[in-house]
Design a protein around this motif. Structure first.
Motif, mmCIF file in Angstrom:
data_model
loop_
_atom_site.group_PDB
_atom_site.id
_atom_site.type_symbol
_atom_site.label_atom_id
_atom_site.label_comp_id
_atom_site.label_asym_id
_atom_site.label_seq_id
_atom_site.Cartn_x
_atom_site.Cartn_y
_atom_site.Cartn_z
ATOM 1 N N GLU A 153 0.823 -1.205 0.000
ATOM 2 C CA GLU A 153 0.000 0.000 0.000
ATOM 3 C C GLU A 153 0.860 1.261 0.000
ATOM 4 O OE1 GLU A 153 -4.056 1.657 2.063
ATOM 5 O OE2 GLU A 153 -2.795 0.279 3.210
ATOM 6 N N ALA A 179 0.872 4.213 -2.702
ATOM 7 C CA ALA A 179 0.422 5.523 -2.218
ATOM 8 C C ALA A 179 1.336 6.641 -2.698
ATOM 9 C CB ALA A 179 0.338 5.516 -0.698
ATOM 10 N N TYR A 218 0.059 8.783 -5.378
ATOM 11 C CA TYR A 218 -0.987 9.747 -5.026
ATOM 12 C C TYR A 218 -0.420 10.947 -4.266
ATOM 13 C CZ TYR A 218 -4.359 6.168 -6.371
ATOM 14 O OH TYR A 218 -5.093 5.243 -7.076
ATOM 15 N N LEU A 236 -7.238 5.071 -4.287
ATOM 16 C CA LEU A 236 -6.326 4.108 -3.655
ATOM 17 C C LEU A 236 -7.098 3.104 -2.805
ATOM 18 C CD1 LEU A 236 -3.365 3.276 -3.095
ATOM 19 C CD2 LEU A 236 -3.404 4.841 -1.143
#
Length: 715
Positions: free
Chosen positions: A662, A666, A669, A691
């Motif tokens: 993750e 991430a 983003y 996400l």
């Protein structure tokens, strides 16, 4: 001078196999008749002949045109027939496929010695010679559709009376032909890989040759085959081609000396502008838009697109090559190469690989001849504008950063990033890169390749997990090298290096560590993040063993977990070396036994070799657990004495990997430069997705929770 012979027109369509090459007591129709129920056919009646002639049809001998009951002579128009012709039932209807509508019948064509199934639709075939055509086949506007008496259909056959020099070989892995193999229908990447190796063992090489000879008949007289429901339209030349049912060919320029395997559930398609010669195409393949392929094998469910050039190469299943050029390469399953300016030559790539734009592998050689090679383990990803020099060799899951690499490289460290180090002027290896910086990519690729495995017939057990026996061996070897290199940096021995690496207090220590034997140059190779990589590698082996214990319990729900663990430990043999045979991992000892049987004649056919793969596939899950336990005990000798601590470490590692998936995604983003492409964060999410909605991330979290639950069950 072109030699053009004049012969009587009445002979056209006869003498397909000359008397010199006929088998005793047979005729030229021996192999043709083997697939035909001759009693289903009768000669034309006088009335049918009259109707045929009224429809502007001509035949040198009407008695040699045979038909089935249900034949409609009104549906054959403006055709010329030579030799023995068989025509099935023709009904007053039309066939439709993808908006192509054709009336059933045979129209405006010249036909020589061929067989037709029921309800075919044939129109404007300028020359159709020596083919057997299935039911409900549609053929429109083809210049030449012919078979010669010595047709080989892509196999490396030498027919009776032909010289050995005409045999088709695939020159894989090396441009000079030193690793060449003979192609045959059903050849797997594992077969090709075995044959390319051990070139100094003449007895073994002779064994491979003998196995392959058993696959072929050297007799002449085989007709080309077109399977049921095949559609061919607007194509130039189709010569010496066998194609299975439901094949779709549209707008191809030239297809010659091919076998095209196709099934109703896995059809093969060939599209516009393609020129394909001397090859074998397995089921479910797609070839479109100006592809040039010569001397090749394309495994199941692979694609060639957009001007791709594949020459003297074997492309494994579930792979895609578009735009670029690939020569003299043996590529295992799940390879992606999409860019017009990428070039791959004289390489053996172990699959799960991706070639970026501008990557050049094979344009420069270090010897006086074109005989350099490149070998790369699973998960090989050369980045943008990478130029690598032959001879180079890479462990599994190596990522090569953009740049020119002027010397040969041999990197045995898996899961690493290689780049040019601006600070030192040498080579830089970031050890354990994927787990520290891009966990999302490596985990998603393992999941993606398994999910996209479209093979209907899974005749090889492909390993896609990044933790497997091959990478276990490489991790253990890498940790040994780390100890040696750190010992050198401390001006001590490997034992001191190991003590330094195992001391958590050194995690932030900025020790300059230099590797040896990596690059064939005077410049140094620096290894970064070595302390962290050493720890991660050890944790991965503990996690891997726990994960395989859970999997073993799931395979044996009636057995107690501790019984399975102790049983495996008691029977475990330390299998440290494994061979990757076309994507299937097999212990090297078993492969050595296979080779000995081939040499001694104990194995006489490739079918027996394929049975060996299947047997090893059945053994693999238990062997994988044994191997995982051996890896565990190498890094944690007291793991079995303190199972709780071992499994606690495995759970922590599982959480670390899931969080890494993750976190690495991430970054896309949170990157302000990427956000600059959009008006705001909401637009970014609208374009690349939320996400929190990422299916792979959510599934990874679920898998991690399930793993923890299973571990608690073991405890």
């Amino acid at each position: 001078m072109n030699r053009i012979d004049k012969k009587p027109l009445a002979d056209l369509g006869y003498g397909f196999v000359t008397a010199d090459y006929l088998q005793t007591g047979s005729n030229e129709y021996l192999y043709r008749n083997a697939s035909i129920q001759q009693t289903d056919y009768r000669q034309l009646t006088a009335r049918e002949i009259s109707i045929m002639e009224a429809n502007l049809n001509e035949a040198e001998n009407w008695k040699d045109i045979w038909v089935k009951e249900g034949f409609n002579p009104y549906l054959v128009k403006n055709c010329r027939f030579f030799g023995l012709i068989r025509i099935g039932m023709l009904e007053s209807c039309y066939l439709e496929f993808k908006n192509l509508r054709m009336p059933v019948g045979i129209y405006n064509s010249t036909i020589i010695s061929s067989d037709f199934g029921d309800n075919v639709a044939i129109d404007r075939v300028n020359l159709l010679s020596h083919f057997q055509i299935g039911n409900e086949v549609m053929i429109l506007q083809v210049n030449e559709l012919a078979t010669t008496p010595t047709a080989k259909f892509g196999n490396g056959i030498v027919k009776d009376g032909e010289a050995e020099r005409i045999r088709i070989w695939l020159e894989l892995g090396n441009e000079n032909g030193g690793r060449k193999v003979i192609p045959f229908i059903g050849m797997r990447p594992a077969d090709a890989f075995l044959w390319t190796q051990d070139r100094d063992d003449q007895a073994l090489q002779a064994g491979y040759f003998n196995l392959t000879q058993q696959e072929f008949s050297t007799h002449r007289g085989y007709y080309g085959q077109i399977g049921d429901r095949t559609v061919i339209k607007n194509t130039g030349i189709i010569k010496d081609v066998n194609m299975g049912s439901d094949t779709y060919i549209k707008g191809a320029n030239k297809l010659k000396n091919l076998t095209i395997i196709s099934y109703p559930h896995a059809s093969t398609q060939i599209g516009e502008g393609c020129e394909i010669v001397n090859g074998i195409i397995h089921e479910g393949c797609r070839i479109f838009y100006g592809v040039k392929a010569v001397r090749f094998i394309l495994a199941a469910h692979s694609q060639l697109k957009y001007g791709a050039r594949l020459i003297n190469s074997f492309l494994g299943s579930n792979s895609t090559i578009s735009c670029c050029e690939v020569l003299n390469a043996l590529i295992f399953p799940a390879h992606e190469q999409h860019h017009n300016n990428s070039f791959l030559c004289a390489a053996i790539i172990h699959g799960q690989s991706n070639m970026a734009a501008g990557a050049t592998l094979g344009s420069n050689h270090n010897s006086r001849g074109a005989d350099g090679e490149l070998q790369a383990g699973r998960g090989f990803w050369p980045g943008l504008s990478v130029a690598l020099k032959h001879n180079s060799k890479f462990a599994a899951f190596n990522l090569i950063s953009k740049g020119n690499y002027p010397a040969e490289i041999h990197n045995p460290i898996p899961f690493s990033l290689l780049g040019n180090d601006d600070a030192s002027g040498g080579l830089l290896i970031i050890a354990g890169y994927w787990f520290q910086y891009n966990m999302y990519a490596i985990a998603r690729n393992a999941w993606k390749f398994a999910a996209r495995d479209q093979r209907v017939e899974k005749n090889m057990l492909l390993e896609f997990d990044y933790l497997a026996p091959d990478t276990v061996s490489e991790i253990l070897h890498a940790r040994e090298l780390f100890c040696q290199w750190v010992g050198d940096a401390l001006e001590k021995d490997a034992a001191a290096g190991k003590a330094w690496l195992e001391n958590p207090a050194n995690a932030q220590e900025n020790l300059a560590v230099w590797a040896t034997g990596i690059e064939n140059s005077k410049r140094k190779t620096r290894v970064a993040k070595i302390h962290r990589a050493y720890q991660i590698f050890g944790d991965l082996l503990q996690y891997h063993a726990a994960k395989e214990w859970v999997a073993t319990c799931q395979r044996n729900p009636d057995q107690k977990p501790m019984y399975l663990l102790n049983k495996t430990l008691a029977n475990a043999t330390a299998i440290q070396t494994w061979d990757n045979l076309g994507g299937q991992l097999i212990p090297s000892g078993a492969v050595a036994d296979l080779k000995n049987k081939i040499k001694s004649g104990g194995i006489k056919t490739w079918s027996e070799v394929h049975a060996f793969y299947e047997k090893q596939a059945a053994l693999y899950p238990d062997q994988k657990f044994e191997n995982a336990l051996n890896g565990l005990l190498k890094v944690n000798p007291k793991a079995i004495e303190n199972i709780s601590a071992w499994l606690a470490n495995a759970v922590d590692t599982s959480r670390f990997l899931t969080e890494g998936i993750e976190k690495s995604r991430a970054k896309d983003y949170q990157d302000p430069f990427r956000l600059a492409m959009f008006g705001n964060a909401k637009e970014l999410e609208a374009v690349i997705g939320d996400l929190d909605d990422n299916e792979f991330i959510q599934q990874s979290k679920v898998n991690q929770r399930v793993f923890e639950e299973k571990i608690q069950g073991l405890l």
